[in-house]
Design a protein around this motif. Sequence first.
Motif, PDB file in Angstrom:
ATOM      1  N   ARG A  88      91.078  17.335  78.921  1.00 16.35           N
ATOM      2  CA  ARG A  88      90.941  15.910  79.226  1.00 16.35           C
ATOM      3  C   ARG A  88      90.394  15.154  78.021  1.00 16.35           C
ATOM      4  NH1 ARG A  88      87.652  17.544  84.649  1.00 16.35           N
ATOM      5  NH2 ARG A  88      89.375  18.628  85.709  1.00 16.35           N
ATOM      6  N   THR A  89      90.731  13.873  77.944  1.00 18.88           N
ATOM      7  CA  THR A  89      90.244  13.059  76.843  1.00 18.88           C
ATOM      8  C   THR A  89      88.765  12.733  77.049  1.00 18.88           C
ATOM      9  OG1 THR A  89      90.807  10.964  77.915  1.00 18.88           O
ATOM     10  CG2 THR A  89      92.514  12.011  76.578  1.00 18.88           C
ATOM     11  N   ILE A  90      88.097  12.356  75.966  1.00 25.40           N
ATOM     12  CA  ILE A  90      86.675  12.021  76.045  1.00 25.40           C
ATOM     13  C   ILE A  90      86.471  10.750  76.861  1.00 25.40           C
ATOM     14  CG2 ILE A  90      84.677  11.312  74.684  1.00 25.40           C
ATOM     15  CD1 ILE A  90      85.725  13.146  72.453  1.00 25.40           C
ATOM     16  N   LEU A  91      87.318   9.759  76.666  1.00 28.25           N
ATOM     17  CA  LEU A  91      87.165   8.496  77.378  1.00 28.25           C
ATOM     18  C   LEU A  91      87.587   8.596  78.837  1.00 28.25           C
ATOM     19  CD1 LEU A  91      88.398   5.906  74.710  1.00 28.25           C
ATOM     20  CD2 LEU A  91      86.059   6.341  75.445  1.00 28.25           C
ATOM     21  N   GLY A  92      88.430   9.560  79.171  1.00 29.78           N
ATOM     22  CA  GLY A  92      88.902   9.688  80.548  1.00 29.78           C
ATOM     23  C   GLY A  92      90.128   8.831  80.800  1.00 29.78           C
ATOM     24  N   THR A  93      90.537   8.782  82.042  1.00 29.45           N
ATOM     25  CA  THR A  93      91.715   8.006  82.402  1.00 29.45           C
ATOM     26  C   THR A  93      91.314   6.577  82.771  1.00 29.45           C
ATOM     27  OG1 THR A  93      91.579   8.568  84.761  1.00 29.45           O
ATOM     28  CG2 THR A  93      92.792  10.092  83.318  1.00 29.45           C
ATOM     29  N   GLU A  94      92.273   5.695  82.658  1.00 29.07           N
ATOM     30  CA  GLU A  94      92.020   4.300  83.017  1.00 29.07           C
ATOM     31  C   GLU A  94      91.612   4.177  84.489  1.00 29.07           C
ATOM     32  OE1 GLU A  94      94.458   0.036  83.084  1.00 29.07           O
ATOM     33  OE2 GLU A  94      95.215   1.736  81.918  1.00 29.07           O
ATOM     34  N   GLU A  95      92.241   4.970  85.332  1.00 28.87           N
ATOM     35  CA  GLU A  95      91.925   4.931  86.760  1.00 28.87           C
ATOM     36  C   GLU A  95      90.481   5.338  87.017  1.00 28.87           C
ATOM     37  OE1 GLU A  95      93.445   6.986  90.962  1.00 28.87           O
ATOM     38  OE2 GLU A  95      94.346   7.554  89.047  1.00 28.87           O
ATOM     39  N   ASN A  96      90.033   6.423  86.381  1.00 28.76           N
ATOM     40  CA  ASN A  96      88.660   6.880  86.582  1.00 28.76           C
ATOM     41  C   ASN A  96      87.638   5.859  86.095  1.00 28.76           C
ATOM     42  OD1 ASN A  96      89.515   9.233  87.724  1.00 28.76           O
ATOM     43  ND2 ASN A  96      89.152  10.509  85.929  1.00 28.76           N
ATOM     44  N   ILE A  97      87.939   5.228  84.973  1.00 33.17           N
ATOM     45  CA  ILE A  97      87.008   4.230  84.436  1.00 33.17           C
ATOM     46  C   ILE A  97      86.891   3.043  85.381  1.00 33.17           C
ATOM     47  CG2 ILE A  97      86.638   2.584  82.556  1.00 33.17           C
ATOM     48  CD1 ILE A  97      88.018   4.677  80.725  1.00 33.17           C
ATOM     49  N   LYS A  98      88.005   2.569  85.888  1.00 32.00           N
ATOM     50  CA  LYS A  98      87.987   1.418  86.789  1.00 32.00           C
ATOM     51  C   LYS A  98      87.261   1.733  88.097  1.00 32.00           C
ATOM     52  CE  LYS A  98      92.157  -0.888  85.073  1.00 32.00           C
ATOM     53  NZ  LYS A  98      93.544  -1.305  85.398  1.00 32.00           N
ATOM     54  N   GLU A  99      87.315   2.989  88.528  1.00 31.34           N
ATOM     55  CA  GLU A  99      86.686   3.370  89.804  1.00 31.34           C
ATOM     56  C   GLU A  99      85.251   3.865  89.647  1.00 31.34           C
ATOM     57  OE1 GLU A  99      89.229   6.213  91.608  1.00 31.34           O
ATOM     58  OE2 GLU A  99      90.824   4.774  92.085  1.00 31.34           O
ATOM     59  N   MET A 100      84.726   3.853  88.411  1.00 31.25           N
ATOM     60  CA  MET A 100      83.368   4.344  88.183  1.00 31.25           C
ATOM     61  C   MET A 100      82.347   3.447  88.884  1.00 31.25           C
ATOM     62  SD  MET A 100      81.635   6.749  86.899  1.00 31.25           S
ATOM     63  CE  MET A 100      83.018   7.492  86.006  1.00 31.25           C
ATOM     64  N   THR A 101      81.378   4.085  89.539  1.00 36.37           N
ATOM     65  CA  THR A 101      80.333   3.350  90.267  1.00 36.37           C
ATOM     66  C   THR A 101      78.961   3.833  89.835  1.00 36.37           C
ATOM     67  OG1 THR A 101      80.273   4.960  92.082  1.00 36.37           O
ATOM     68  CG2 THR A 101      81.853   3.120  92.269  1.00 36.37           C
TER      69      THR A 101
END
Length: 375
Positions: A88-101
């Motif tokens: 996996r990338t260090i920054l993660g996926t766009e979906e995971n970032i948007k759903e981070m709480t």
Amino acid sequence: VMERVGRRLNAYTSREQTVYYANVLKEDTAEAVNILSEMLLNSNFDPAAIEREKRTILQEMEEVEKVEEEVVFDNLHYTAYQSCPLGRTILGTEENIKEMTRDRIVNYIKANYVADRIVVVATGNVDHDAFVGMVDKAFAATPVTPEGPSVLSEVAPAYFTGSDIRVRDDEMPLAHIAVAWETVELTHADSPATMVMQAMLGSFDQSHQAIHSGSKMISVLAGDNERHYPLVNSAMTFNTQYSDTGLFGVYYVTELDNTVEATWAIMREFQHLVHDATDEDVELAKTQLKATLVGQLDSSLSQVCEDIGRQMLNYGRRMSLAELFARIDAVDAPTIRRVAMNIFNDRCIAASAKGNTSSLPDYNWLRRHTWSLRY
């Protein structure tokens, strides 16, 4: 607070570590330690601040996508470790970032920011005993046991898969390519030999007219060939080691008409390591490697600090330069040939490419050139 008085505070994440660091004057050391401990142990994680940071990370992702080298290495890990977290990338996926709480962040910290996974390091004008006292006081409340829903019952081991991934764009003038084998982990006894092999293969950058190696591969790529013309714009040997695996290979940038010949020269050089590494080549590489290591330690205290922290996490102690040099000096030509045989000869490889890749040979061609018939 730190930056207003001319001090520096920042953080970054690699695939295996997260680093928080501060550059301060000696008299501000205690304050810096206290601020770092507050960040790690008592952050508020204001939801509004999290939303701002999410937008910043998404912008960073867009910038990363524009850097071919970053894309190639992210894709290299993705295809080489496609069945485990290391891919996996260090920054993660766009979906995971948007759903981070906030709850997810807090759960992650409870599960991972525990005493036996944290190393606090200082370099420069520091009194060791006084610094230990500062850390004992500031980090006294550090949890000892992981807790919460984010605790992993077991860590998935890295599993290397021979494969390739290509992002073809014929509008791009160049092909950016990386080919790699799985190598040994950082703490393996053969790790110094892989460091010497990296120095033996070296690097080349046409834009700076810089050649950092005496290897046949770099000479051919730089223009010592039948065409008397550089086959690549740049080439860089990499040796990226993790706690239980690693990637060793070459990243190179080349034009459409030179792709096959450049790839052939690179694959052939790995066979030279397997069968033809000489004492003269090894001794030259060892000297270059030791000079590079000393130069890195002299270049930046931040780099020294990071090096100490990484060694503490992996070895449980700081390895002295004398010990590291002794390990390097123990490497000879038979050692190089043995290690190269184990890592490169007739072994699956991973490849990643972006750009005008239409002339890059297919995976079967690459795999077939990991061995040679010798009678």
